[in-house]
Design an enzyme around this catalytic site. Structure first.
Site, PDB file in Angstrom:
ATOM      1  N   LYS A 167       6.673   6.114   6.101  1.00  0.00           N
ATOM      2  CA  LYS A 167       6.441   5.164   7.193  1.00  0.00           C
ATOM      3  C   LYS A 167       7.773   4.815   7.845  1.00  0.00           C
ATOM      4  O   LYS A 167       8.811   4.789   7.192  1.00  0.00           O
ATOM      5  CB  LYS A 167       5.793   3.879   6.665  1.00  0.00           C
ATOM      6  CG  LYS A 167       4.406   4.080   6.116  1.00  0.00           C
ATOM      7  CD  LYS A 167       3.834   2.774   5.595  1.00  0.00           C
ATOM      8  CE  LYS A 167       2.445   2.989   5.013  1.00  0.00           C
ATOM      9  NZ  LYS A 167       1.910   1.766   4.407  1.00  0.00           N
TER      10      LYS A 167
ATOM     11  N   ASP B  29      -5.925  -6.802  -1.254  1.00  0.00           N
ATOM     12  CA  ASP B  29      -4.514  -6.872  -1.616  1.00  0.00           C
ATOM     13  C   ASP B  29      -4.236  -7.812  -2.782  1.00  0.00           C
ATOM     14  O   ASP B  29      -3.262  -7.636  -3.502  1.00  0.00           O
ATOM     15  CB  ASP B  29      -3.665  -7.267  -0.421  1.00  0.00           C
ATOM     16  CG  ASP B  29      -3.567  -6.134   0.602  1.00  0.00           C
ATOM     17  OD1 ASP B  29      -3.880  -4.985   0.244  1.00  0.00           O
ATOM     18  OD2 ASP B  29      -3.165  -6.403   1.742  1.00  0.00           O
TER      19      ASP B  29
ATOM     20  N   TYR C  47       4.295   0.718  13.418  1.00  0.00           N
ATOM     21  CA  TYR C  47       4.859   1.695  12.495  1.00  0.00           C
ATOM     22  C   TYR C  47       4.233   3.063  12.677  1.00  0.00           C
ATOM     23  O   TYR C  47       3.073   3.206  13.034  1.00  0.00           O
ATOM     24  CB  TYR C  47       4.781   1.231  11.045  1.00  0.00           C
ATOM     25  CG  TYR C  47       3.407   0.975  10.486  1.00  0.00           C
ATOM     26  CD1 TYR C  47       2.772   1.920   9.690  1.00  0.00           C
ATOM     27  CD2 TYR C  47       2.751  -0.231  10.718  1.00  0.00           C
ATOM     28  CE1 TYR C  47       1.520   1.679   9.154  1.00  0.00           C
ATOM     29  CE2 TYR C  47       1.504  -0.488  10.190  1.00  0.00           C
ATOM     30  CZ  TYR C  47       0.890   0.473   9.408  1.00  0.00           C
ATOM     31  OH  TYR C  47      -0.355   0.230   8.878  1.00  0.00           O
TER      32      TYR C  47
ATOM     33  N   HIS D 293       0.820  -1.207   0.000  1.00  0.00           N
ATOM     34  CA  HIS D 293       0.000   0.000   0.000  1.00  0.00           C
ATOM     35  C   HIS D 293       0.860   1.267   0.000  1.00  0.00           C
ATOM     36  O   HIS D 293       1.969   1.259   0.504  1.00  0.00           O
ATOM     37  CB  HIS D 293      -0.869   0.070   1.261  1.00  0.00           C
ATOM     38  CG  HIS D 293      -1.625  -1.169   1.546  1.00  0.00           C
ATOM     39  ND1 HIS D 293      -1.624  -1.759   2.783  1.00  0.00           N
ATOM     40  CD2 HIS D 293      -2.404  -1.945   0.760  1.00  0.00           C
ATOM     41  CE1 HIS D 293      -2.375  -2.840   2.753  1.00  0.00           C
ATOM     42  NE2 HIS D 293      -2.861  -2.984   1.539  1.00  0.00           N
TER      43      HIS D 293
END
Length: 177
Positions: free
Chosen positions: A73, A169, A133, A63
């Site tokens: 990230k 996904d 994260y 993503h």
């Protein structure tokens, strides 16, 4: 001191975290805005996420978010082990459509910095794996994009067969028509 190790992808870094230990265990600084700013990286993280994969082979991702809400990230495996994957989706980048993989574990003192406009995902290599994260922008479904781990134009090699993956996904279109 936190050490930033360049990867083959422009602007992506393996981050080696210092560990200070004694008979009680250890202490390590995971994130410092000042240190990230000095490196020229996103240093205003606004969201923290935790994800758990119950079964080894589970794949989450890949993503990313587009403008006006791109997000960098900063990821660390806090339990178990993962194969972390990122793909450069920036058309102007010299590493456009190139990918990088690294194994991260709770025992290793490493994290991964993923710049804006790089698709990101990971495969759990152990049961009950957990990842934490930070993101530089809040999640915004309107600007979310993704790509399949098995897109032949990218050529990602995962260490094991994918056993679990979301419908979303596995249904992303090929990156190039």
């Amino acid at each position: 001191m936190i050490k930033f190790v360049k990867t083959p992808l422009e602007g992506a870094f393996v981050v080696e975290l210092p560990r200070y230990g004694d008979h009680r265990g250890f202490f390590s600084r995971f994130f410092c805005a000042e240190t990230f700013k000095a490196q020229g990286l996103a240093h205003s993280m606004v969201q923290c996420n935790i994800s758990r994969c119950s079964y080894r082979g589970t794949l989450r991702g890949l993503h990313y978010q587009t403008a006006p809400a791109p997000e960098a990230k900063f990821i660390r495996c806090t339990r178990g082990e993962i194969c972390d994957v990122l793909v450069d989706m920036r058309p102007e980048s010299p590493t456009y459509l190139k990918h990088y993989t690294i194994q991260l574990s709770a025992d290793a003192n490493q994290a991964m910095y993923i710049p804006e406009m790089c698709a990101h995902g990971y495969q759990a290599l152990q049961d009950d794996t957990e990842v934490m994260y930070l993101t530089s922008n809040v999640y915004n479904a309107q600007y979310e994009k993704g790509l399949r781990y098995d897109d032949p134009q990218i050529g990602i090699q995962l260490p094991m067969a994918v056993t679990e993956i979301s419908d979303k996904d596995k249904s992303w279109p090929d990156v190039l028509p």
